[in-house]
Design an enzyme around this catalytic site. Structure first.
Site, mmCIF file in Angstrom:
data_model
loop_
_atom_site.group_PDB
_atom_site.id
_atom_site.type_symbol
_atom_site.label_atom_id
_atom_site.label_comp_id
_atom_site.label_asym_id
_atom_site.label_seq_id
_atom_site.Cartn_x
_atom_site.Cartn_y
_atom_site.Cartn_z
ATOM 1 N N PRO A 2 44.056 24.789 22.457
ATOM 2 C CA PRO A 2 44.142 26.284 21.992
ATOM 3 C C PRO A 2 42.840 26.981 21.187
ATOM 4 O O PRO A 2 42.749 28.050 20.758
ATOM 5 C CB PRO A 2 45.418 25.934 20.933
ATOM 6 C CG PRO A 2 46.482 25.029 21.753
ATOM 7 C CD PRO A 2 45.494 24.668 22.080
ATOM 8 N N GLU A 3 42.830 26.120 19.906
ATOM 9 C CA GLU A 3 41.995 26.678 18.725
ATOM 10 C C GLU A 3 40.126 27.178 19.245
ATOM 11 O O GLU A 3 39.896 26.794 20.537
ATOM 12 C CB GLU A 3 41.951 25.623 17.649
ATOM 13 C CG GLU A 3 43.070 25.305 16.703
ATOM 14 C CD GLU A 3 43.188 24.684 16.178
ATOM 15 O OE1 GLU A 3 42.523 25.045 14.873
ATOM 16 O OE2 GLU A 3 44.585 23.569 16.095
ATOM 17 N N LYS A 61 40.833 33.128 19.265
ATOM 18 C CA LYS A 61 41.465 32.177 20.658
ATOM 19 C C LYS A 61 41.251 32.567 22.074
ATOM 20 O O LYS A 61 41.896 32.313 23.223
ATOM 21 C CB LYS A 61 42.717 31.621 20.642
ATOM 22 C CG LYS A 61 41.759 30.668 18.535
ATOM 23 C CD LYS A 61 44.544 30.420 18.177
ATOM 24 C CE LYS A 61 43.940 30.727 17.448
ATOM 25 N NZ LYS A 61 44.739 30.020 16.533
ATOM 26 N N ARG A 322 55.871 23.302 11.432
ATOM 27 C CA ARG A 322 55.091 22.532 11.882
ATOM 28 C C ARG A 322 54.736 22.070 10.846
ATOM 29 O O ARG A 322 55.719 21.565 10.174
ATOM 30 C CB ARG A 322 53.706 23.333 12.586
ATOM 31 C CG ARG A 322 54.231 24.212 13.374
ATOM 32 C CD ARG A 322 52.552 24.277 14.225
ATOM 33 N NE ARG A 322 52.690 25.388 15.330
ATOM 34 C CZ ARG A 322 53.116 26.860 15.365
ATOM 35 N NH1 ARG A 322 53.445 27.603 14.175
ATOM 36 N NH2 ARG A 322 53.316 27.391 16.584
#
Length: 336
Positions: A2-3, A61, A322
């Site tokens: 992801p990032e 992203k 999270r």
DNA sequence: CACACACCCTGTTTGC
DNA sequence: TGCAAACAGGGTGTGT
């Protein structure tokens, strides 16, 4: 995967392959991986086959491939890929056995590699692909990063891949940017520029950041303010700048906000130089290989281990379903 | 408009 | 060993 650094690793791996590639076949194995595509999968397949991919571009992203359809279309298109939490794009030979969690398969004829396959693999299906229309960038600057000298020397950029002009600094001798470089997919238009983009306006972002009424980590994760930062690099940047994730933005000094953004940039570049962060086989480059930045993490996932700066144990706190990871000694909420 | 939260999913790991 | 719960790096839509 992801990032920003992980997506950039994918983009850089695909760019030399996709440039000038003709799409020869598309197979959608799971319709849910087209949730960002407007229209049925048959539409996705029919419009892609026979067309040509021009390059690989990234903003934050988001990754996309400017696309020339086999038949003329009113607006230039782009094949958009977002990896979500668990997506990968793997470069495979045409006869490679199907990857277990493959959702979409693109077979292309590449000028550089011949017949190859792009396998979109995604465990959680938060990612997706889409064929999308594009719009001109409001500021007339290149829409994203298409590969130049983020890393390495200008000489390395000069020998470059197709589409290198996209993010090149304007100069008298530089060739004009190709048309696709100045257009952004509609579904990416609301995503802010990322901190590694030459058109990133740092002082404007600082001003907007300080105008927020929220915790600074929430702001860092807002892709409409700046893009490319996720949970790992937010925690790492905040640790580097000695800022608490819940620090109210309105009590942040302009100087510390600038420091924070410069640490964001430094962390992203360092991670990029190490091939991104991998904890397992989930986050890999187009050849299935892991990056090494996990060995450089100071805060993320380091709960219980000593802060590299002061030795105090890193703690983990709940944050929006999270976690945040921080040094309770170095990173304190400041009231003024 | 800005913000906070629920939701979308599945596979792996952890804990009882 | 078996099972359930917890966990995972994302964006978006909705409600306030």
């Amino acid at each position: 995967m992801p990032e920003l650094p992980e997506v950039e690793v994918v983009r850089a791996g695909l760019a030399p392959v996709v440039a000038g590639s003709v799409v020869t076949g598309v197979t959608v194995l799971d319709e849910r991986s087209l949730k960002r595509h407007r229209g049925p999968s048959v539409d996705f397949v029919d419009r892609l086959v026979g067309g040509t991919l021009d390059s690989a571009v990234r903003r934050g992203k988001f990754l996309w491939f400017p696309f020339e359809p086999a038949e003329r279309h009113d607006h230039p298109l782009a094949l958009v890929a977002h990896l979500g939490m668990s997506g990968q794009v793997l470069l495979r030979s045409s006869d490679h056995p199907a990857d277990r969690l493959m959702r979409i398969r693109l077979d292309v004829d590449s000028p550089s590699l011949g017949r190859v396959r792009l396998a979109f693999v995604d465990q959680r299906i938060f990612g997706s692909m889409a064929l999308d229309e594009t719009v001109p960038t409001p500021d007339g600057r290149p829409a994203g990063y298409a590969g130049t000298h983020l890393l390495g020397s200008p000489e390395a950029a000069a020998e470059g891949e197709a589409g290198a002009a996209a993010a090149a600094a304007p100069s008298a001798s530089a060739p004009a940017a190709p048309a696709w470089a100045l257009r952004v997919p509609q579904q990416v238009a609301h995503i802010a520029r990322d901190p590694l983009d030459p058109a990133f306006d740092e002082s404007a972002v600082v001003t907007r950041l300080l105008a927020r009424r929220t915790g600074v980590k929430r702001a860092l994760l807002d892709q409409g303010l700046l893009s490319g930062v996720g949970n790992i690099y937010a925690d790492e940047s905040l640790w580097a700048a000695r800022v608490h994730p819940e620090q109210p933005t309105e009590a942040l000094s302009r100087a510390r906000a600038r420091l924070l953004l410069s640490e964001v940039r430094a962390v992203l570049l360092k991670a990029l130089g190490e091939g991104g962060t991998s904890f397992d086989a989930q986050y890999v480059n187009v050849n299935g290989q892991s990056g090494y930045f996990s060995h450089s993490l100071a805060a993320y996932g380091q709960q219980g281990r000593p802060c590299p700066r002061c030795g105090t144990a890193i703690v983990r706190e709940a944050f929006m379903n999270r976690s945040s990871h921080l040094c309770p000694r170095c990173q304190r909420v400041r009231t003024a």
